[in-house]
Design a protein around this motif. Sequence first.
Motif, PDB file in Angstrom:
ATOM      1  N   GLY A  40     -12.681  -9.214  -0.608  1.00 47.85           N
ATOM      2  CA  GLY A  40     -12.138  -9.097  -1.769  1.00 47.85           C
ATOM      3  C   GLY A  40     -10.977  -7.857  -1.553  1.00 47.85           C
ATOM      4  O   GLY A  40     -10.581  -7.442  -0.777  1.00 47.85           O
ATOM      5  N   GLU A  41     -10.756  -6.886  -2.884  1.00 48.72           N
ATOM      6  CA  GLU A  41      -9.173  -6.563  -2.460  1.00 48.72           C
ATOM      7  C   GLU A  41      -9.191  -5.157  -1.528  1.00 48.72           C
ATOM      8  O   GLU A  41      -9.040  -4.607  -1.072  1.00 48.72           O
ATOM      9  CB  GLU A  41      -8.571  -6.229  -4.020  1.00 48.72           C
ATOM     10  CG  GLU A  41      -8.585  -7.114  -4.916  1.00 48.72           C
ATOM     11  CD  GLU A  41      -7.385  -7.123  -4.692  1.00 48.72           C
ATOM     12  OE1 GLU A  41      -6.073  -6.513  -3.877  1.00 48.72           O
ATOM     13  OE2 GLU A  41      -6.366  -8.042  -4.480  1.00 48.72           O
ATOM     14  N   ASP A  42     -10.838  -4.958  -2.266  1.00 47.66           N
ATOM     15  CA  ASP A  42     -11.160  -3.464  -1.139  1.00 47.66           C
ATOM     16  C   ASP A  42     -11.520  -3.685   0.448  1.00 47.66           C
ATOM     17  O   ASP A  42     -11.380  -2.500   1.143  1.00 47.66           O
ATOM     18  CB  ASP A  42     -12.551  -2.507  -1.323  1.00 47.66           C
ATOM     19  CG  ASP A  42     -12.192  -2.294  -3.503  1.00 47.66           C
ATOM     20  OD1 ASP A  42     -10.827  -2.070  -3.423  1.00 47.66           O
ATOM     21  OD2 ASP A  42     -13.122  -2.683  -4.254  1.00 47.66           O
ATOM     22  N   LEU A  47      -1.327  -4.203   5.450  1.00 48.64           N
ATOM     23  CA  LEU A  47      -0.345  -5.532   5.462  1.00 48.64           C
ATOM     24  C   LEU A  47      -1.227  -6.778   4.171  1.00 48.64           C
ATOM     25  O   LEU A  47      -0.705  -7.815   4.601  1.00 48.64           O
ATOM     26  CB  LEU A  47      -0.631  -6.280   6.939  1.00 48.64           C
ATOM     27  CG  LEU A  47       0.011  -5.635   8.007  1.00 48.64           C
ATOM     28  CD1 LEU A  47      -0.448  -5.458   9.326  1.00 48.64           C
ATOM     29  CD2 LEU A  47       0.809  -5.308   7.115  1.00 48.64           C
ATOM     30  N   GLY A  48      -2.203  -6.553   3.304  1.00 47.08           N
ATOM     31  CA  GLY A  48      -3.066  -6.768   2.854  1.00 47.08           C
ATOM     32  C   GLY A  48      -3.964  -8.522   3.260  1.00 47.08           C
ATOM     33  O   GLY A  48      -3.889  -9.455   2.966  1.00 47.08           O
ATOM     34  N   LEU A  49      -4.635  -8.250   4.654  1.00 48.06           N
ATOM     35  CA  LEU A  49      -5.468  -9.033   5.555  1.00 48.06           C
ATOM     36  C   LEU A  49      -6.549  -7.755   5.331  1.00 48.06           C
ATOM     37  O   LEU A  49      -6.454  -6.767   5.751  1.00 48.06           O
ATOM     38  CB  LEU A  49      -5.318  -9.602   6.555  1.00 48.06           C
ATOM     39  CG  LEU A  49      -4.084 -10.374   6.668  1.00 48.06           C
ATOM     40  CD1 LEU A  49      -3.345 -10.501   7.916  1.00 48.06           C
ATOM     41  CD2 LEU A  49      -3.736 -11.685   6.060  1.00 48.06           C
ATOM     42  N   ALA A  50      -7.758  -9.250   5.801  1.00 53.28           N
ATOM     43  CA  ALA A  50      -8.602  -7.907   5.584  1.00 53.28           C
ATOM     44  C   ALA A  50      -8.796  -7.175   7.521  1.00 53.28           C
ATOM     45  O   ALA A  50      -8.265  -7.353   8.043  1.00 53.28           O
ATOM     46  CB  ALA A  50      -9.905  -9.367   6.235  1.00 53.28           C
ATOM     47  N   HIS A  51     -10.008  -6.073   6.711  1.00 51.72           N
ATOM     48  CA  HIS A  51      -9.184  -4.588   7.862  1.00 51.72           C
ATOM     49  C   HIS A  51     -10.275  -4.993   9.384  1.00 51.72           C
ATOM     50  O   HIS A  51     -11.298  -5.960   8.834  1.00 51.72           O
ATOM     51  CB  HIS A  51     -10.289  -3.019   7.351  1.00 51.72           C
ATOM     52  CG  HIS A  51      -9.244  -2.567   8.412  1.00 51.72           C
ATOM     53  ND1 HIS A  51     -11.117  -1.969   8.895  1.00 51.72           N
ATOM     54  CD2 HIS A  51      -9.513  -1.437   7.544  1.00 51.72           C
ATOM     55  CE1 HIS A  51     -10.461  -0.675   9.636  1.00 51.72           C
ATOM     56  NE2 HIS A  51      -9.269  -0.416   8.871  1.00 51.72           N
ATOM     57  N   ALA A  87      -7.918 -12.992   6.948  1.00 52.76           N
ATOM     58  CA  ALA A  87      -8.303 -13.457   6.123  1.00 52.76           C
ATOM     59  C   ALA A  87      -7.895 -12.961   4.679  1.00 52.76           C
ATOM     60  O   ALA A  87      -7.499 -11.647   5.211  1.00 52.76           O
ATOM     61  CB  ALA A  87      -9.794 -13.220   6.039  1.00 52.76           C
ATOM     62  N   ALA A  88      -7.056 -13.833   4.156  1.00 50.34           N
ATOM     63  CA  ALA A  88      -7.186 -12.739   2.431  1.00 50.34           C
ATOM     64  C   ALA A  88      -8.140 -13.122   1.473  1.00 50.34           C
ATOM     65  O   ALA A  88      -9.568 -13.298   1.405  1.00 50.34           O
ATOM     66  CB  ALA A  88      -5.867 -13.555   1.758  1.00 50.34           C
ATOM     67  N   VAL A  89      -7.692 -12.349   0.760  1.00 50.92           N
ATOM     68  CA  VAL A  89      -8.289 -12.258  -0.870  1.00 50.92           C
ATOM     69  C   VAL A  89      -8.949 -13.460  -0.829  1.00 50.92           C
ATOM     70  O   VAL A  89      -8.523 -14.768  -0.914  1.00 50.92           O
ATOM     71  CB  VAL A  89      -8.114 -11.003  -1.719  1.00 50.92           C
ATOM     72  CG1 VAL A  89      -8.420 -11.744  -3.265  1.00 50.92           C
ATOM     73  CG2 VAL A  89      -7.432  -9.662  -1.764  1.00 50.92           C
TER      74      VAL A  89
END
Length: 137
Positions: A40-42, A47-51, A87-89
């Motif tokens: 998810g967004e959180d 960088l817009g990828l999963a932490h 991984a992305a949203v």
Amino acid sequence: MIDFEKIVEYRNKRNRFARKLGIVVESISPGTARVVKTIGEDDLNPLGLAHGGVYFTLADSAAGSAMVSKGYAAVTMNASYNFFRGAAVGDIVTAEATEVKSGKTICVFDVRVTNQKSTLLGTGTFTFYQLEEKIEF
């Protein structure tokens, strides 16, 4: 005999940190476990990828769930994780743990983290110490 469905319920109910992150234990069997999460967004880093912490927590949750398949409480002693892809949203990320060394008190698990396309996102190795406390389900 161990009731693995009850262990799944126990893990999903009692692991508040994983629950906060949206990590769900799907299955547990002797020495193995599978957990999933939708990104998810959180969960994103700058960088817009999963932490990276999301992948590590998924892997630790899978390995810990596999360890608990023995019916005893356990703690992580050591862990390493290799990051391969992001991984992305909206991506559905799965961590699958498999026991590679079963000892009286120390056990080791390998974990593979993949997305919904079966792309390998990372791997980890987790070492656990089994406590004397039997878990009542």
